[in-house]
Write a protein that holds these residues in place. Sequence first.
Motif, PDB file in Angstrom:
ATOM      1  N   LYS A 258      -1.980  30.364 -33.561  1.00  0.00           N
ATOM      2  CA  LYS A 258      -0.553  30.023 -33.697  1.00  0.00           C
ATOM      3  C   LYS A 258      -0.404  28.517 -33.920  1.00  0.00           C
ATOM      4  CE  LYS A 258       0.213  33.641 -30.262  1.00  0.00           C
ATOM      5  NZ  LYS A 258       0.524  33.895 -28.833  1.00  0.00           N
ATOM      6  N   LEU A 259      -0.400  28.107 -35.174  1.00  0.00           N
ATOM      7  CA  LEU A 259      -0.149  26.705 -35.484  1.00  0.00           C
ATOM      8  C   LEU A 259       1.338  26.414 -35.371  1.00  0.00           C
ATOM      9  CD1 LEU A 259      -2.411  25.823 -38.551  1.00  0.00           C
ATOM     10  CD2 LEU A 259      -2.773  25.320 -36.140  1.00  0.00           C
ATOM     11  N   ALA A 260       1.651  25.223 -34.861  1.00  0.00           N
ATOM     12  CA  ALA A 260       3.057  24.841 -34.712  1.00  0.00           C
ATOM     13  C   ALA A 260       3.741  24.716 -36.069  1.00  0.00           C
ATOM     14  CB  ALA A 260       3.153  23.521 -33.948  1.00  0.00           C
ATOM     15  N   ARG A 261       2.980  24.332 -37.091  1.00  0.00           N
ATOM     16  CA  ARG A 261       3.530  24.163 -38.436  1.00  0.00           C
ATOM     17  C   ARG A 261       2.377  24.119 -39.427  1.00  0.00           C
ATOM     18  NH1 ARG A 261       2.583  18.610 -38.985  1.00  0.00           N
ATOM     19  NH2 ARG A 261       2.323  17.581 -36.975  1.00  0.00           N
TER      20      ARG A 261
ATOM     21  N   ARG B 290      -3.943  25.426 -31.103  1.00  0.00           N
ATOM     22  CA  ARG B 290      -3.621  26.679 -31.800  1.00  0.00           C
ATOM     23  C   ARG B 290      -3.085  27.773 -30.893  1.00  0.00           C
ATOM     24  NH1 ARG B 290      -6.796  31.784 -30.962  1.00  0.00           N
ATOM     25  NH2 ARG B 290      -8.985  31.227 -30.834  1.00  0.00           N
TER      26      ARG B 290
ATOM     27  N   GLY C 238      -0.039  27.865 -29.463  1.00  0.00           N
ATOM     28  CA  GLY C 238       1.412  27.928 -29.428  1.00  0.00           C
ATOM     29  C   GLY C 238       2.025  27.170 -28.278  1.00  0.00           C
TER      30      GLY C 238
ATOM     31  N   ASN D 190       1.619  23.589 -27.831  1.00  0.00           N
ATOM     32  CA  ASN D 190       2.055  22.280 -28.335  1.00  0.00           C
ATOM     33  C   ASN D 190       1.530  22.109 -29.757  1.00  0.00           C
ATOM     34  OD1 ASN D 190      -0.712  21.319 -28.179  1.00  0.00           O
ATOM     35  ND2 ASN D 190      -0.394  21.050 -25.971  1.00  0.00           N
ATOM     36  N   ASP D 191       1.798  20.930 -30.346  1.00  0.00           N
ATOM     37  CA  ASP D 191       1.312  20.662 -31.702  1.00  0.00           C
ATOM     38  C   ASP D 191       0.335  19.490 -31.717  1.00  0.00           C
ATOM     39  OD1 ASP D 191       3.089  18.651 -31.161  1.00  0.00           O
ATOM     40  OD2 ASP D 191       4.239  18.858 -33.025  1.00  0.00           O
TER      41      ASP D 191
ATOM     42  N   ASN E 180      -9.483  25.695 -29.775  1.00  0.00           N
ATOM     43  CA  ASN E 180      -8.524  25.186 -30.740  1.00  0.00           C
ATOM     44  C   ASN E 180      -9.220  25.093 -32.092  1.00  0.00           C
ATOM     45  OD1 ASN E 180      -6.110  24.653 -29.036  1.00  0.00           O
ATOM     46  ND2 ASN E 180      -7.564  23.349 -27.927  1.00  0.00           N
TER      47      ASN E 180
END
Length: 565
Positions: free
Chosen positions: A367-370, A428, A430, A432-433, A460
Motif C-alpha cells: 500500500k503505497l501512499a501515492r 508500504r 499504509g 505513513n509515506d 518495506n
Amino acid sequence: MHGTLARRIRQGQGLEPADCVVRDVRLLDVVTGELVPTDIALCGDTIVGTYGRYEGRRVIDGRGRVAVPGFIDTHLHVESSLVTPFEFDRCVLPHGVTTAICDPHEMANVLGVAAFDYFLACAGRTVMDLRVNLSSCVPATPMETSGAVLEASDLLRFRDHPKVIGLAEFMNFPGVLGGDAGCLDKLAAFAGGHVDGHAPLLRGTALNGYLAAGIRTDHEATSAEEALEKIRKGMTVLIREGSVCKDLRALIPLLTPQTAPFLCFCTDDRNPLEIAHEGHLDFMIRTAIARGVAPVAAYRAASLSAATAFGLRDRGMIAPGWRADIVLLDALESCRVSDVIAGGRLVDDALFAAREVIAPVGLESVKLARRLVAEDLAVTGSGAARSVIGVIPGQIITTFLRIDLPERDGIVLPDPAADVAKVVVVARHGVNDNIGRGFVKGFGLTGGALASSVGHDSHNLCAVGLDDADMARALNRLAEIGGGFVAVRDGVVLAELPLPVAGLMSDQPYEAVRDALVVLRDVARGLGGTLEEPFLQLAFLPLPVIPHLKITDRGMLDVDRMAFV
C-alpha cells in the motif's frame, strides 16, 4: 492408544509382520559412525526394529543403500524461499529435510498474528513436520515502520499449540542487554521453554548477559572463534548456509565428533534457484564432508544434535521407538538422496497431491501512499564524505563507508565509476509515506534499477539503482503486482517476479519461481550487477539489527549506535 502401543511392541519383537520393512540397508550409527547392515521395521509412523531381519506387510527395497536419520533445518523463514509452505514442502523434502523449524517473522511483520494462524494451519497439512517458533521481535526495532506490532500477550495464545516449539530468534539483543520491558515480558512469558538467539558478533560479558536471559541457540556466528566461545558458554550454534549468508566454510573447521552435539545446520534464507543448483541441507552435509568433516559429525549435526537442541525427543536417530524419518542415500560422503521416508510414509508425488492446501493470505498488502516520481527520491545536500553502505558479498553484515560523491544543483548523485548506487526504502504498510534515501557500494550496477518488496525485517519496498526515474518506475511496479522483484532500465520493466502473498511469497509452483529467478539474475547481470544474489542482498540492506550501516524508511542507520546518520 493401547492398541497402537501393543502393535509396536509385537512388531518390534518380530511376533507379527511390521507394517513396513525397509529391507537391506546400511544404517549409519550416529553414535559410533559405523555402517551396520540391517532391516528397519516400521509400525505406522514409528520405527520399531533395527539390527536384525524383519518381515513386513509392505517392503521397501533398500538395495544396500545407506540409511541416515531425516535432516532437521533448525532455523528458516519459509517466506524467504519465496514460495508458500506447501511448495516449500514439495521443494525441500526430497532433499531429505523431514523436519523444518520456521519463524514466520517476515509475514508477521506484514500481517501480525494472522501469519501464525496461516503457518500453523499449513503446518498441520504438510508432509514434512513443519514446526513454528513464534516471532519475538515484530518489529525488530523501532527504527523502521512495520505492518504490525506484537507484544508478549499476542504470542501467549499460541504458546501451547502442538506445532509451536518456543520463541524465535531474539534479534533485539540491545533490548535484552538494556533490560527493555517489552523484551523482558516476552522472555518471562517463555521462561523454561525454548528461546532462539540472534546475536551477531556478541562476545565477552555482553554475551554472558544475553545467555543469562535463558537464550540457548544462535545462527549468526560468522567465525570459528565466535562460534567456539558461544558453544563453550552453553549455546548450540546453528551453522548457516543460505542464499546470502554463507557461514559454512568459516565454521566447519569447528565441527568434529566431539563438538557435533553442540552444532547444527540451518539455511535461514535459501531460494528455489539455489536449492535446484546446489541442494539444501544435503548440500551442507556433502560440503562439510568434502572439506574434511567426519561423516558421523556432519550427519549427527543434521539430525540428533538438532533434535536435542530443540526438544524434539522423538527423532534424530534410526532406532526403535523413534519417529520414522529416514533418508536413503546412494552414497554417504556425497549425500546423494534417492528416497525419503517422512513419518513412515515414502515421499512421492501422490503424497504431496493428497494434501489439503490452505488458501494464501495477505494479498494486496503493498500500500503505497501515492505514486512515486523521480523527484521523490532525490538526495539533497553536500556530496562530501557521504555515508555509504558497503556490501560484503555472502554476508548480511555491511561496512560503514565515507565517500565523496558528485553533486549537481544541490542534488547528490550516485557514482557508478566508484560502484556507488543510490538506495531507497519506501514505507508500504499504509501507515505513513516515509522514504529513506542513501547510497550503497558493491552492486556493480552500470544502469537501471532493481527493486524488492522483500526487505528484512519490516518488508518495506527497497530499490537500488543509478537513475531516479527507473527506481520510481520499479517501485510503482511493485505496488501494481502486489510485491515481488522488479528490474527496470530506461523506464522499461525488463523482468519481474510477482510475490502477492504478503508481498513475500509466490502463489505459483516453486519451479516457476526458480525459472523467474534465473531470468532476473541474468537481467541484473546485464545491468552490470556483480553479486551472485542481487535481490536477496538488496533485501538485507534495510535490516536494522545487523551491523554496521543499514537503511530503513526513516533513513540511514548506524546500527552500532542505533542512531540515524
